[in-house]
Design a protein around this motif. Structure first.
Motif, short mmCIF file in Angstrom:
data_model
loop_
_atom_site.label_atom_id
_atom_site.label_comp_id
_atom_site.label_asym_id
_atom_site.label_seq_id
_atom_site.Cartn_x
_atom_site.Cartn_y
_atom_site.Cartn_z
N LYS A 8 0.86 -1.18 0.00
CA LYS A 8 0.00 0.00 0.00
C LYS A 8 0.89 1.23 0.00
CE LYS A 8 -3.49 -2.37 2.72
NZ LYS A 8 -4.10 -2.48 4.02
N ALA A 9 0.30 2.38 -0.27
CA ALA A 9 1.06 3.63 -0.26
C ALA A 9 1.75 3.83 1.09
CB ALA A 9 0.15 4.81 -0.59
N GLN A 20 3.56 10.62 1.26
CA GLN A 20 2.50 9.85 0.64
C GLN A 20 2.30 10.23 -0.82
OE1 GLN A 20 -0.97 9.56 3.05
NE2 GLN A 20 -1.90 7.99 1.79
N THR A 21 2.42 11.52 -1.16
CA THR A 21 2.24 11.91 -2.57
C THR A 21 3.32 11.25 -3.44
OG1 THR A 21 3.50 13.93 -2.13
CG2 THR A 21 1.11 14.11 -2.14
N TYR A 24 2.35 7.56 -3.99
CA TYR A 24 1.32 7.39 -5.02
C TYR A 24 1.92 7.57 -6.42
CZ TYR A 24 -2.49 7.00 -1.69
OH TYR A 24 -3.33 6.57 -0.70
N GLU A 25 2.86 8.49 -6.55
CA GLU A 25 3.54 8.69 -7.83
C GLU A 25 4.34 7.44 -8.22
OE1 GLU A 25 6.91 11.69 -9.45
OE2 GLU A 25 5.28 12.61 -8.32
#
Length: 133
Positions: A8-9, A20-21, A24-25
């Motif tokens: 998971k992220a 976290q950004t 996701y990238e």
């Protein structure tokens, strides 16, 4: 987090010490790479006949060949929302090719098809030359 198959992220954040950004990238980039690696062509031997299918922009281009690698039928299967294996299974079933499917090499099948096309074309040209003389 030992030997996890899916991350998971939050797992990526912890593992790589990123925000976290960024996680996701990273996930987005990995997904794009996986999509590019998805199978795009298949070949099967069914009895003494052959089937080929490949992904195109329109969906899946497919062809059925006889035991001598001559084209019997073909077309475009326009549902690209399913995996190529599922499309192949559906097309083979629709055509009544229900025997054992042996996965083959797509490029080798296409080479044999091209060789047969050349033989057929040479025979046609020879017969036309004989007619014209």
């Amino acid at each position: 987090m030992q030997n996890k198959l899916f991350l998971k992220a939050a797992d990526i954040c912890e593992l790589l010490e990123v925000k976290q950004t960024s996680a996701y990238e990273i996930i987005g980039n990995l997904n794009k790479e996986l999509e590019e690696q998805v199978l795009s062509e298949l070949a099967y031997e069914v009895g003494e006949r052959y089937f080929a299918i490949q992904r195109t922009e329109e969906g899946y281009d497919y062809s059925f060949y006889d035991e001598d690698f001559r084209l019997m039928d073909g077309g475009v299967y326009e549902n690209d929302e399913i995996f190529i294996e599922e499309a192949a299974e559906e097309l083979l079933e629709d055509e009544g090719w229900t025997g054992e499917c042996i996965r083959g090499d797509y490029d080798q099948l296409m080479e044999k098809v091209e060789e047969m096309d050349e033989i057929v074309m040479a025979a046609i040209q020879k017969s036309q030359a004989n007619i014209n003389h």
